[in-house]
Enzyme design. Structure first.
Site, PDB file in Angstrom:
ATOM      1  N   ARG A  58       0.835  -1.218   0.000  1.00 29.62           N
ATOM      2  CA  ARG A  58       0.000   0.000   0.000  1.00 29.62           C
ATOM      3  C   ARG A  58       0.862   1.258   0.000  1.00 29.62           C
ATOM      4  O   ARG A  58       0.445   2.318  -0.469  1.00 29.62           O
ATOM      5  CB  ARG A  58      -0.974  -0.025   1.198  1.00 29.62           C
ATOM      6  CG  ARG A  58      -1.905   1.163   1.246  1.00 29.62           C
ATOM      7  CD  ARG A  58      -3.210   0.887   1.983  1.00 29.62           C
ATOM      8  NE  ARG A  58      -3.000   0.250   3.261  1.00 29.62           N
ATOM      9  CZ  ARG A  58      -2.547   0.855   4.370  1.00 29.62           C
ATOM     10  NH1 ARG A  58      -2.277   2.152   4.346  1.00 29.62           N
ATOM     11  NH2 ARG A  58      -2.384   0.211   5.496  1.00 29.62           N
ATOM     12  N   TYR A 111     -17.789  13.387 -15.847  1.00 27.71           N
ATOM     13  CA  TYR A 111     -18.171  11.979 -15.681  1.00 27.71           C
ATOM     14  C   TYR A 111     -19.143  11.879 -14.487  1.00 27.71           C
ATOM     15  O   TYR A 111     -18.948  12.550 -13.474  1.00 27.71           O
ATOM     16  CB  TYR A 111     -16.908  11.138 -15.452  1.00 27.71           C
ATOM     17  CG  TYR A 111     -17.209   9.761 -14.947  1.00 27.71           C
ATOM     18  CD1 TYR A 111     -17.992   8.884 -15.702  1.00 27.71           C
ATOM     19  CD2 TYR A 111     -16.750   9.331 -13.710  1.00 27.71           C
ATOM     20  CE1 TYR A 111     -18.293   7.621 -15.220  1.00 27.71           C
ATOM     21  CE2 TYR A 111     -17.043   8.067 -13.228  1.00 27.71           C
ATOM     22  CZ  TYR A 111     -17.821   7.219 -13.996  1.00 27.71           C
ATOM     23  OH  TYR A 111     -18.130   5.975 -13.522  1.00 27.71           O
ATOM     24  N   ASP A 183      -8.869  16.066 -15.632  1.00 23.84           N
ATOM     25  CA  ASP A 183      -9.064  14.645 -15.931  1.00 23.84           C
ATOM     26  C   ASP A 183      -8.777  14.471 -17.429  1.00 23.84           C
ATOM     27  O   ASP A 183      -9.529  14.965 -18.278  1.00 23.84           O
ATOM     28  CB  ASP A 183     -10.501  14.255 -15.582  1.00 23.84           C
ATOM     29  CG  ASP A 183     -10.793  12.788 -15.872  1.00 23.84           C
ATOM     30  OD1 ASP A 183     -10.112  12.188 -16.720  1.00 23.84           O
ATOM     31  OD2 ASP A 183     -11.730  12.249 -15.254  1.00 23.84           O
ATOM     32  N   LYS A 208      -9.404   3.090 -18.914  1.00 24.41           N
ATOM     33  CA  LYS A 208      -9.864   3.375 -20.271  1.00 24.41           C
ATOM     34  C   LYS A 208      -8.713   3.196 -21.270  1.00 24.41           C
ATOM     35  O   LYS A 208      -8.253   2.097 -21.481  1.00 24.41           O
ATOM     36  CB  LYS A 208     -10.481   4.782 -20.301  1.00 24.41           C
ATOM     37  CG  LYS A 208     -11.509   5.023 -19.179  1.00 24.41           C
ATOM     38  CD  LYS A 208     -12.684   4.094 -19.271  1.00 24.41           C
ATOM     39  CE  LYS A 208     -13.783   4.239 -18.246  1.00 24.41           C
ATOM     40  NZ  LYS A 208     -13.555   4.692 -16.921  1.00 24.41           N
TER      41      LYS A 208
HETATM   42  C1  PLP Z   1     -13.668  10.822 -17.731  1.00 27.08           C
HETATM   43  C2  PLP Z   1     -13.714   9.818 -16.640  1.00 27.08           C
HETATM   44  N1  PLP Z   1     -13.066  10.064 -15.490  1.00 27.08           N
HETATM   45  C3  PLP Z   1     -13.074   9.178 -14.470  1.00 27.08           C
HETATM   46  C4  PLP Z   1     -13.765   7.987 -14.558  1.00 27.08           C
HETATM   47  C5  PLP Z   1     -13.774   7.051 -13.376  1.00 27.08           C
HETATM   48  O1  PLP Z   1     -12.841   6.056 -13.561  1.00 27.08           O
HETATM   49  P1  PLP Z   1     -12.887   4.611 -12.854  1.00 27.08           P
HETATM   50  O2  PLP Z   1     -14.108   3.922 -13.378  1.00 27.08           O
HETATM   51  O3  PLP Z   1     -11.607   3.999 -13.260  1.00 27.08           O
HETATM   52  O4  PLP Z   1     -13.007   4.856 -11.394  1.00 27.08           O
HETATM   53  C6  PLP Z   1     -14.436   7.682 -15.732  1.00 27.08           C
HETATM   54  C7  PLP Z   1     -15.157   6.398 -15.852  1.00 27.08           C
HETATM   55  O5  PLP Z   1     -15.894   6.183 -16.801  1.00 27.08           O
HETATM   56  C8  PLP Z   1     -14.412   8.617 -16.805  1.00 27.08           C
HETATM   57  O6  PLP Z   1     -15.054   8.393 -17.959  1.00 27.08           O
END
Ligand code: PLP
Length: 395
Positions: A58, A111, A183, A208
């Site tokens: 961790r 998101y 992000d 992704k």
């Molecule tokens: C743009 C974006 N940021 C963050 C996330 C969250 O990621 P995670 O599902 O890996 O927690 C997603 C998930 O679809 C996303 O599309």
């Protein structure tokens, strides 16, 4: 060859390469929770920082560290912190900057779970978020108060594909002493490197494009500030506990090797899908920054190498038609997530973005019937043939 002399495609394969005693080509997976000490003296030296060594996964693990360093090289940062998921990265970074009484200013379209966390969860801890349209710099400036600590945004946004000018946002933030967190999931570092614009921290859902194969959930945060990364790693990731599995770090390292090749194909497939949709008589609106008619097209050209692999669109008619379209697809899969080899389709308001109130959707740039396509790596003719036959069924 030093990392600093390598091009992006080479860094994706070799950055921070470790020399293993058995000369294995790929990094071993250090699938261990703990690391041993020969005696108490060695333990004491380690805990009093006289000796640098791994103690507990961790807090640090060689496979995870390699993934963090490779991502840092790709984003142009000093170092990174891996997390169990993209959401773990996002919440930890936000908590590291905003305390009770502070305020976050976020772009209106995010998101779904990021939106939900900011809107519903953080107010319970005294952190409020104002959602503004960051494509209008005046709106962003007007939202700033003395309590504003963080600008939080995606560009392109999920699912409206809005484009936010990083240079402008950073200029406004630095005048006001506000941190900027971006992000970068939709673009990946191959298409966009926000740290080069002065952004403080980049976060990813590594689930992704970084993975690219739909087989690992993970997240990562990267910054140019090594002290901040140390604080995020030991003060937040390690304490809150959202650690990545070494096995997932290894899968993500494998994914990274082909990131440039995959992003080129995702982007060219998305471009073909967008151009097909825009001409189709049943299509009302296509949200894809590669179209010259897109309001963010020029900014996207400036800050992105290509326009990404996602296309959102509205069909003429009601939600029932959108539902019928997605249910008539055969090759394309109805699924959340994106960035995989398979082309994935969803209706965000019914799936990933349910946290948005129906009457508010339009304000956030999409509709209940908006469809999002994540262009996969299949042959574009096959993807378009499937879209075409599904559209014929609903017409
Ligand atoms: C743009 C974006 N940021 C963050 C996330 C969250 O990621 P995670 O599902 O890996 O927690 C997603 C998930 O679809 C996303 O599309």
């Amino acid at each position: 060859m030093e990392d600093r002399d390598m091009k992006f495609d080479t860094l994706a394969i070799h950055a921070a390469e470790q020399h293993d005693q058995n000369q294995s080509l790929n990094s071993p997976i250090y699938m261990t929770s703990t690391f041993t000490f020969t005696d108490l003296q060695q333990a004491d030296d380690t805990f009093s920082f006289k000796r640098r060594a791994y103690v507990y996964t961790r807090g640090g693990n060689p496979t995870i560290n390699l993934f963090e360093q490779r991502m840092a090289a790709l984003e142009g940062g000093a170092d990174g912190v891996a997390f169990a998921s993209g959401m773990a990265a996002i919440t930890s970074v936000i908590m590291s900057f905003a305390k009770s009484g502070d305020e976050i200013i976020a772009h209106r379209n995010l998101y779904g779970s990021a939106f939900g966390t900011l809107k519903h969860l953080l107010p319970d801890y005294g952190v409020r978020t104002k959602f503004v349209n960051m494509t209008v710099p005046e709106e962003l400036k007007e939202a700033i108060t003395e309590n504003s600590k963080v600008f939080y945004l995606e560009t392109p946004t999920n699912p409206s594909m809005e484009i936010i000018d990083l240079e402008t946002v950073v200029k406004i933030a630095s005048k006001a002493g506000i941190k900027v967190v971006v992000d970068n999931t939709f673009a990946s570092p191959y298409l966009q490197r926000p740290l080069e614009y002065g952004v403080d921290v980049v976060v990813h859902s590594a689930t992704k494009y970084i993975s690219g194969h739909g087989d690992a959930v993970g997240g990562v945060a990267v910054s140019k500030d090594q002290d901040y990364i140390n604080k995020l790693k030991f003060g937040y990731m390690c304490e809150l506990g959202g650690v990545m599995s070494p096995f997932n770090a290894w899968l993500l390292l494998r994914g990274l090797k082909t990131l440039p090749l995959r992003m080129e194909r995702h982007a060219s497939n998305a471009r073909k899908i967008a151009h097909f949709l825009v001409k189709h008589p049943l299509v009302e609106r296509v949200m894809y920054p590669g179209l010259e008619s897109h309001p963010g097209h020029e900014i996207a050209r400036k800050q992105m190498k290509d326009f990404g692999g996602i296309v959102s669109f509205d069909l003429k008619g009601n939600l029932e038609r959108a539902k019928s379209f997605v249910e008539n697809l055969k090759l394309l899969k109805l699924a959340v997530s994106l960035g995989d080899a398979e082309t994935l389709v969803e209706i965000p308001a019914l799936m990933t973005h349910r946290d948005y109130l129906e009457e508010e959707l339009i304000k956030f740039g999409f509709l209940k019937k908006t469809i999002r396509i994540s262009a996969g790596l299949e042959h574009p003719d096959d993807i378009i043939a499937d879209i075409k036959q599904a559209l014929e069924k609903v017409s």
